[in-house]
Design a protein around this motif. Structure first.
Motif, PDB file in Angstrom:
ATOM      1  N   PRO A  21       0.829  -1.205   0.000  1.00  0.00           N
ATOM      2  CA  PRO A  21       0.000   0.000   0.000  1.00  0.00           C
ATOM      3  C   PRO A  21       0.861   1.251   0.000  1.00  0.00           C
ATOM      4  O   PRO A  21       1.987   1.250   0.495  1.00  0.00           O
ATOM      5  N   GLU A  22       0.336   2.318  -0.579  1.00  0.00           N
ATOM      6  CA  GLU A  22       1.032   3.591  -0.523  1.00  0.00           C
ATOM      7  C   GLU A  22       0.934   4.156   0.893  1.00  0.00           C
ATOM      8  O   GLU A  22       0.096   3.742   1.691  1.00  0.00           O
ATOM      9  N   GLU A  23       1.810   5.099   1.213  1.00  0.00           N
ATOM     10  CA  GLU A  23       1.800   5.672   2.556  1.00  0.00           C
ATOM     11  C   GLU A  23       0.463   6.339   2.857  1.00  0.00           C
ATOM     12  O   GLU A  23      -0.035   6.291   3.966  1.00  0.00           O
ATOM     13  N   VAL A  24      -0.109   6.999   1.858  1.00  0.00           N
ATOM     14  CA  VAL A  24      -1.453   7.549   1.996  1.00  0.00           C
ATOM     15  C   VAL A  24      -2.309   6.924   0.902  1.00  0.00           C
ATOM     16  O   VAL A  24      -2.046   7.112  -0.280  1.00  0.00           O
ATOM     17  N   THR A  25      -3.306   6.148   1.283  1.00  0.00           N
ATOM     18  CA  THR A  25      -4.170   5.498   0.308  1.00  0.00           C
ATOM     19  C   THR A  25      -5.344   6.423  -0.008  1.00  0.00           C
ATOM     20  O   THR A  25      -6.138   6.746   0.872  1.00  0.00           O
ATOM     21  N   THR A  33     -10.694  15.340   4.435  1.00  0.00           N
ATOM     22  CA  THR A  33     -10.049  14.924   5.679  1.00  0.00           C
ATOM     23  C   THR A  33      -9.124  13.733   5.470  1.00  0.00           C
ATOM     24  O   THR A  33      -9.519  12.746   4.846  1.00  0.00           O
ATOM     25  N   PRO A  34      -7.897  13.773   5.993  1.00  0.00           N
ATOM     26  CA  PRO A  34      -7.042  12.581   6.026  1.00  0.00           C
ATOM     27  C   PRO A  34      -7.408  11.737   7.256  1.00  0.00           C
ATOM     28  O   PRO A  34      -6.971  12.017   8.373  1.00  0.00           O
ATOM     29  N   PHE A  35      -8.223  10.720   7.061  1.00  0.00           N
ATOM     30  CA  PHE A  35      -8.665   9.878   8.167  1.00  0.00           C
ATOM     31  C   PHE A  35      -7.553   8.910   8.569  1.00  0.00           C
ATOM     32  O   PHE A  35      -6.711   8.522   7.754  1.00  0.00           O
ATOM     33  N   LEU A  36      -7.579   8.491   9.828  1.00  0.00           N
ATOM     34  CA  LEU A  36      -6.621   7.529  10.349  1.00  0.00           C
ATOM     35  C   LEU A  36      -7.335   6.226  10.682  1.00  0.00           C
ATOM     36  O   LEU A  36      -8.466   6.229  11.195  1.00  0.00           O
ATOM     37  N   VAL A  37      -6.670   5.101  10.394  1.00  0.00           N
ATOM     38  CA  VAL A  37      -7.235   3.783  10.695  1.00  0.00           C
ATOM     39  C   VAL A  37      -7.250   3.578  12.204  1.00  0.00           C
ATOM     40  O   VAL A  37      -6.217   3.680  12.873  1.00  0.00           O
ATOM     41  N   ASP A  38      -8.420   3.288  12.738  1.00  0.00           N
ATOM     42  CA  ASP A  38      -8.565   3.038  14.174  1.00  0.00           C
ATOM     43  C   ASP A  38      -8.200   1.590  14.490  1.00  0.00           C
ATOM     44  O   ASP A  38      -8.388   0.695  13.654  1.00  0.00           O
ATOM     45  N   GLN A  49      -3.711  -1.099   5.111  1.00  0.00           N
ATOM     46  CA  GLN A  49      -3.250   0.045   5.889  1.00  0.00           C
ATOM     47  C   GLN A  49      -3.177  -0.323   7.369  1.00  0.00           C
ATOM     48  O   GLN A  49      -4.091  -0.942   7.922  1.00  0.00           O
ATOM     49  N   GLY A  50      -2.092   0.080   8.023  1.00  0.00           N
ATOM     50  CA  GLY A  50      -1.896  -0.214   9.431  1.00  0.00           C
ATOM     51  C   GLY A  50      -2.605   0.777  10.338  1.00  0.00           C
ATOM     52  O   GLY A  50      -3.157   1.789   9.894  1.00  0.00           O
ATOM     53  N   ILE A  51      -2.592   0.484  11.634  1.00  0.00           N
ATOM     54  CA  ILE A  51      -3.210   1.358  12.618  1.00  0.00           C
ATOM     55  C   ILE A  51      -2.570   2.748  12.543  1.00  0.00           C
ATOM     56  O   ILE A  51      -1.345   2.883  12.482  1.00  0.00           O
ATOM     57  N   ASP A  52      -3.407   3.777  12.529  1.00  0.00           N
ATOM     58  CA  ASP A  52      -3.000   5.186  12.477  1.00  0.00           C
ATOM     59  C   ASP A  52      -2.388   5.590  11.138  1.00  0.00           C
ATOM     60  O   ASP A  52      -1.825   6.685  11.023  1.00  0.00           O
TER      61      ASP A  52
END
Length: 296
Positions: free
Chosen positions: A170-174, A198-203, A274-277
Motif C-alpha cells: 500500500p502507498e503511505e497515503v491510500t 479529511t485525512p482519516f486515520l485507521v482506528d 493500511q496499518g493502525i493510524d
C-alpha cells in the motif's frame, strides 16, 4: 505426478482465516459476502501456483504465527511483510517455494501491510458451505491451534516469473476513488466537504467487517435519521463517531447513511493493508460532483 501436503496450525498469530471467492450471491439471505480482505494479494499468490484467482488460501492478519508443513507440494506467500522463514531461513515472498518432507513456516508481527496470504497448490480437503470453505460459516471450524488441512495436487505448477513485490504494497497515503452513496445528497455541504478533504486515520478497532476511521469531531448534525438499508463491501457508512469502510465480512444491512462507495476493488484491497493510524482519504470520481470537489 500427484502430491499431498498437510498444513497444521501450531500458533495462529494475530488472526488466521480460510478465504476463497466467498459467497456474494448469498447476501439476500443475510449472509456476509466474505472473500479476501486484499483480493490483489490473494490473486497474486494463486497466480504464482497456476490456480484459480479465487482458490482457497490462508489469510493471516497482523502476525504470522507458526505452521507445520508435511509432505510434498508448492506454496507461495504474498501480501504483508511478516518476515517469513522456512525452517529458520528467510524466504523471498512473491515466489514459488517447494516443500518436500517436514518444514516449519514462521514469521513475525507485520513490518509493512496488515494481511499476508499463503497459497498451496492443490485442492484443500475442507468442509464447504454455500459453495465456500471460508472461516465463520456454520460447520466450518475456526483456524486455531491444532487446526489442519490436507491439500492434494496433480502435478506441479509451470514456471511463473516472480511478481513485482512493490506493486502489492500500500502507498503511505491510500486515496480511495469513490462515488456518491445513496445518502450523500442528504448530507450538508459542510459534511460532504469534511468527508472528501479529511485525512482519516485507521482506528485499532478495525477488522474484516470494516475499517473504522477517525479524525476528531464530526461536523454538527452530521447524521440524518434513516431506516436500515442494504450495504456492500466498499460502502462508507457515516456513524456518530466517524466513517466506517465496510469490508468482506460486512453486515448485509445498516442504519447509518451510505455516504460513499469505493469505486475500485484494488483500491479497496489496498485500504485493508493500511496499518493502525495510517491514512486513508477519499476522492470523489463521479463526473457530476467534480465541480464540488474543485471549488471546495
Amino acid at each position: 505426478m500427484a502430491s499431498t501436503l498437510t498444513i497444521q496450525c501450531i500458533r495462529p498469530g494475530g488472526g488466521a482465516y480460510v478465504v476463497d471467492g466467498g459467497r456474494p450471491e448469498s447476501r439476500h439471505l443475510g449472509v456476509t459476502s466474505g472473500g479476501p480482505a486484499d483480493g490483489r494479494a490473494m490473486r497474486a499468490a494463486n497466480h504464482l501456483l497456476n490456480r484459480s484467482a479465487t482458490a482457497t488460501c490462508l489469510e493471516m492478519t497482523l502476525a504470522a504465527g507458526e505452521w507445520l508443513l508435511s509432505g510434498k507440494g508448492q506454496i507461495a506467500m504474498t501480501g504483508a511483510d511478516m518476515n517469513w522463514r522456512l525452517n529458520g531461513q528467510l524466504i523471498y515472498p512473491h515466489s514459488v517455494l517447494y516443500i518436500d518432507g517436514d518444514a516449519l513456516l514462521t514469521g513475525t508481527t507485520t513490518r509493512r501491510g496488515m494481511r499476508s496470504y499463503l497459497a498451496i497448490r492443490g485442492d484443500w480437503d475442507l468442509p464447504t458451505r454455500l459453495g465456500s470453505r471460508e472461516t465463520g460459516l456454520p460447520g466450518i471450524p475456526a483456524v486455531s491451534q491444532g487446526w489442519s488441512a490436507r491439500i492434494s495436487a496433480q502435478g506441479e505448477a509451470p514456471f511463473q516469473s516472480d511478481l513485482e513485490t512493490n506493486r502489492f504494497w500500500p502507498e503511505e497515503v491510500t486515496v480511495l476513488p469513490a462515488i456518491p452513496g445513496p445518502e450523500f445528497a442528504l448530507l450538508s455541504a459542510e459534511v460532504r466537504k469534511w468527508l472528501l478533504k479529511t485525512p482519516f486515520l485507521v482506528d485499532r478497532d478495525s477488522n474484516r467487517q470494516g475499517i473504522r476511521l477517525k479524525a476528531g469531531s464530526l461536523p454538527p448534525e452530521a447524521i440524518p435519521s434513516l431506516i436500515s438499508s442494504p450495504v456492500l463491501p466498499g460502502t462508507v457508512q457515516l456513524s456518530p463517531v466517524g466513517p466506517i469502510l465496510l469490508g468482506p465480512n460486512a453486515q448485509t444491512v445498516g442504519g447509518y447513511p451510505r455516504a460513499l462507495l469505493v469505486a475500485d476493488s484494488d483500491a479497496l484491497s489496498a485500504a485493508f493493508q493500511q496499518g493502525i493510524d495510517e491514512e486513508i482519504r477519499f476522492n470523489l470520481v463521479a463526473a457530476g460532483y467534480l465541480s464540488f470537489t474543485s471549488s471546495n
